[in-house]
Enzyme design. Sequence first.
Site, PDB file in Angstrom:
ATOM      1  N   GLY A  75       0.854  -1.180   0.000  1.00  0.00           N
ATOM      2  CA  GLY A  75       0.000   0.000   0.000  1.00  0.00           C
ATOM      3  C   GLY A  75       0.893   1.234   0.000  1.00  0.00           C
ATOM      4  O   GLY A  75       2.108   1.132   0.179  1.00  0.00           O
ATOM      5  N   GLN A  77       1.399   3.559   2.141  1.00  0.00           N
ATOM      6  CA  GLN A  77       2.156   3.761   3.391  1.00  0.00           C
ATOM      7  C   GLN A  77       2.727   2.435   3.908  1.00  0.00           C
ATOM      8  O   GLN A  77       2.862   2.241   5.112  1.00  0.00           O
ATOM      9  CB  GLN A  77       1.262   4.398   4.451  1.00  0.00           C
ATOM     10  CG  GLN A  77       1.035   5.878   4.277  1.00  0.00           C
ATOM     11  CD  GLN A  77       2.312   6.701   4.504  1.00  0.00           C
ATOM     12  OE1 GLN A  77       3.311   6.228   5.019  1.00  0.00           O
ATOM     13  NE2 GLN A  77       2.272   7.957   4.070  1.00  0.00           N
ATOM     14  N   SER A  78       3.081   1.552   3.008  1.00  0.00           N
ATOM     15  CA  SER A  78       3.556   0.222   3.402  1.00  0.00           C
ATOM     16  C   SER A  78       4.803   0.279   4.284  1.00  0.00           C
ATOM     17  O   SER A  78       5.828   0.852   3.907  1.00  0.00           O
ATOM     18  CB  SER A  78       3.849  -0.584   2.141  1.00  0.00           C
ATOM     19  OG  SER A  78       4.598  -1.737   2.454  1.00  0.00           O
ATOM     20  N   ASN A  79       4.708  -0.347   5.459  1.00  0.00           N
ATOM     21  CA  ASN A  79       5.885  -0.489   6.328  1.00  0.00           C
ATOM     22  C   ASN A  79       6.886  -1.440   5.705  1.00  0.00           C
ATOM     23  O   ASN A  79       8.093  -1.283   5.858  1.00  0.00           O
ATOM     24  CB  ASN A  79       5.479  -1.040   7.699  1.00  0.00           C
ATOM     25  CG  ASN A  79       4.556  -0.100   8.443  1.00  0.00           C
ATOM     26  OD1 ASN A  79       4.849   1.083   8.570  1.00  0.00           O
ATOM     27  ND2 ASN A  79       3.432  -0.607   8.919  1.00  0.00           N
ATOM     28  N   ALA A  81       7.386  -1.934   2.453  1.00  0.00           N
ATOM     29  CA  ALA A  81       8.100  -1.266   1.355  1.00  0.00           C
ATOM     30  C   ALA A  81       9.209  -0.386   1.927  1.00  0.00           C
ATOM     31  O   ALA A  81      10.344  -0.385   1.439  1.00  0.00           O
ATOM     32  CB  ALA A  81       7.122  -0.444   0.514  1.00  0.00           C
TER      33      ALA A  81
END
Length: 340
Positions: A75, A77-79, A81
């Site tokens: 997503g 705001q992917s942690n 990523a």
Amino acid sequence: MPVATITYPERIPLAHLPTPLEPLRRLSKELGVELWIKRDDLTGMALSGNKIRKLEFSFAAARAQGADVVLTCGGAQSNHARATAVSAARLGLNCRLLLRTADPGQPPPLSGNILLDHMAGAEIVWITPEAYREREIVFAREAAKLRRAGRTPFIIPEGASDAVGAWGYIRAMAELAEGMDSAGILDGRPTTIVAATGSGGTVAGLLLGAKLLNLSLRIACINVCDNADYFQHVIGDICTTCIQDYDLNLSIDMSADLEIVDGYVGRGYAFSQPEELALICEVARKEGLFLDPVYTGKAFYGMVSELAKDSCCFGERIVFIHTGGLFGLFPVAEEIAELC
Ligand SMILES: *Cc1c(COP(=O)(O)O)cnc(C)c1O
């Protein structure tokens, strides 16, 4: 403690381990259960959270294949990523992120994890939710582009939730058992490990680890998207593949070994309800502990709601895994400010 020795695949140390295991005394009293927290939010600063444990194994696999660039997705705001982008920078690799957003022509502002992705030098490719559903195609296309340019890409799936990444939480389970033993709480009293689940790898690793170590702990997870059926399959598949790929001598019975506490997705993945955010504030004030809005805040809300119905539902003791996500608080600052 007689812990069976586990043979791990290759791993690149990136996380600060072991993370602390701490009692939450005021909340324990209030909730009528002995509540502990495994501080996997403290695996690092920019590398904080659960993903880095899995990525230690994913990046070892990437290195073994001679990769010079990693590709992953998530997503906006992917942690995961962000942890991948920072790890790549740490290891001198390039990183390309496929991030989901409603309108790729108007991507979200550089805040929270997106800012860190950018600062760590990751290349961001914005894709629509429709394209994200077919992300295997996008991965293949991006990987082909990189190969044509003479690069060697390595694809890490969403959340690093595959048989390789699961080893991060097999190892975390061994670490947790040691920590519980040192704290004198591996004593046979009915104990449940509680965690949020989003792409399944964390819980799959915990399950496999508990089996490999013969621990008599219950494992419960609270899903922050989709439903119990979906996660039975996703987590079950990761476990099965891991057992096959690494020739593990054990079997998992998804309905007996794992409890999926469904019903707390709320407004949907990455959307918060006021009561979830209010609880995050309450925990910050009572214990000086910060949960995140997307995963741990929802899971904690689910756990507290279940305890309110039946304070014994998780046994005498709970170890809640704080899987991180702090940077997710900042993009919802305004929503939170109204509630605290
Ligand atoms: C990704 C994530 C989870 C969920 O872990 P999965 O292995 O994807 O199920 C939980 N908490 C935080 C903060 C996360 O970033």
